[in-house]
Design a protein around this motif. Structure first.
Motif: not given
Length: 410
Positions: A82-84, A115-118, A151-155, A163-167
């Motif tokens: 998860k990244m925000e 480099w933290l997420p895929p 924000n852009l949230v990626l899971r 992948w899940m993308v939340l705008v």
């Protein structure tokens, strides 16, 4: 011994900001607040975390009868699921989309390569940023409290890669803002088949959070994580451990330390979406999961059904209030209690109840050794600390998870 630095309330000994010879770091390291230890070899990161845990417990006056070597992460990069990313106005380019500058919550660095997420996360960020700039979308201004894109949230979940993308935005008021959302919802799944769902979150408050009114724009609104023969549904706001490469080791170690028996009754307090409860359920008689967030309990119920597990009962309750105590008083007495509280630790009212009603065994899982040691001081009036297992869920940062096994005193 090196100098001391403080990071989000965690004091760390010997943190160096100088790069090691031959060590490559990401292009944003040193400025971005996402990583603090990229210039420290991973073996040294693990040593420092072990040292930190021993020091915290020592300063709390807790003797460690057995402290296992820290459980290393299988991957020290590309591990975050998860990244925000935050959008802010930019005079030249219209907006920036990235992570906060180290030590500054009012500045954001345009992230090109994290480099933290895929790795696919970087491509998703670039596509969304490019579409927003091309359409002239206004980023939210946190000082003036105006603008649209927040924000852009990626899971991420696996297997397979999903992948899940939340705008996250304020309420759309212009046609171009609506068109921006529609283009993102159509473009991302077409270009990246791994994108299984795209959602729109509306946050009109002044609070910089990525929760609010949710509308699914593409897909069914969930992704699924698998490990240990189980499947877990991850909804947009569900909490889940952040290091997907550690799931097998982390939850496997919890099961080993719990030593579950077929006759055991288990309380899983602060159970979230039920990951620990469901891992243990296959080995015990009955599990009772208690959690404040109703949406998390709904996810837990779905996860139990998804895995055909029927010996778990879920309860929505605030464990910090007398009403939470009333829920616990109605449950069968436990043989094992699992605690997995937020960083602030266990509320004093719940600690008092647990000391008055001790189980045979307790597992205390914590992402904050300081509050864990504080709480254990109280619990050790009725329990003995059997062992402590540090776990590295957060490579490249000073943070460390700890699993404490307690045994009731005779």
């Amino acid at each position: 011994m090196g100098r001391r630095q403080s990071h989000k309330g965690v004091e760390v000994v010997g943190v160096s900001t100088s790069r090691q010879p031959g060590e490559r770091t990401c292009p944003h390291f040193g400025h971005c607040g996402g990583c603090h230890w990229q210039d420290v070899p991973y073996a040294e990161q693990l040593r420092r975390k072990e040292e930190y845990v021993r020091r915290v417990f020592g300063e709390a006056g807790i003797e460690l009868p057995e402290c296992f070597p820290i459980l290393a992460s299988p991957s020290s990069f590309a591990y975050r699921n998860k990244m925000e990313f935050t959008a802010v106005p930019d005079a030249e380019q219209g907006l920036r989309l990235g992570l906060h500058r180290r030590g500054r919550f009012d500045e954001v660095i345009d992230i090109v390569e994290c480099w933290l997420p895929p790795p696919l996360a970087n491509e998703l960020v670039e596509v969304v940023r490019s579409v927003a700039r091309r359409r002239g979308i206004r980023a939210y201004d946190y000082q003036r409290h105006s603008g649209f894109f927040r924000n852009l949230v990626l899971r991420y979940a696996t297997p397979p890669d999903q992948w899940m993308v939340l705008v996250v935005t304020t309420t759309p008021t212009a046609d171009e803002e609506v068109s921006f959302l529609e283009e993102i919802a159509e473009l991302l799944p077409q270009r990246f088949p791994e994108v299984r769902t795209v959602g729109h979150v509306i946050n009109d408050t002044w609070s910089p959070v990525s929760v609010g009114q949710l509308r699914i724009l593409a897909g069914d609104g969930v992704i699924e994580q698998g490990f240990g023969g189980l499947r877990f549904r991850i909804s947009p706001f569900a909490f889940f451990q952040v290091n997907w490469t550690q799931f097998e080791s982390f939850f496997g170690r919890i099961r080993e330390l719990a030593s579950p028996r077929s006759t055991d009754v288990v309380w899983d307090l602060y159970c979230g979406a039920g990951s620990i409860a469901l891992v243990l359920a296959r080995w015990v008689s009955q599990v009772y999961g208690v959690e404040l967030v109703e949406a998390a309990i709904e996810d837990a119920r779905v996860n139990a059904m998804l895995n055909g597990i029927t010996n778990v009962t879920w309860h929505v309750a605030d464990l910090h209030r007398p009403s939470g105590k009333a829920v616990l008083e109605r449950l069968p007495a436990p043989d094992l209690i699992v605690l997995d509280p937020p960083r602030a630790g266990v509320h004093w009212r719940l600690l008092q109840f647990l000391c008055e009603h001790p189980a045979e065994r307790m597992l205390y899982v914590s992402c904050n050794p300081v509050t864990q040691a504080r709480d254990l001081k109280r619990l050790l009036t009725v329990y003995r600390l059997q062992c402590l297992q540090p776990v590295d869920l957060f490579p490249q940062t000073p943070h460390v998870e700890c699993i404490a096994l307690l045994q009731r005193r005779d």
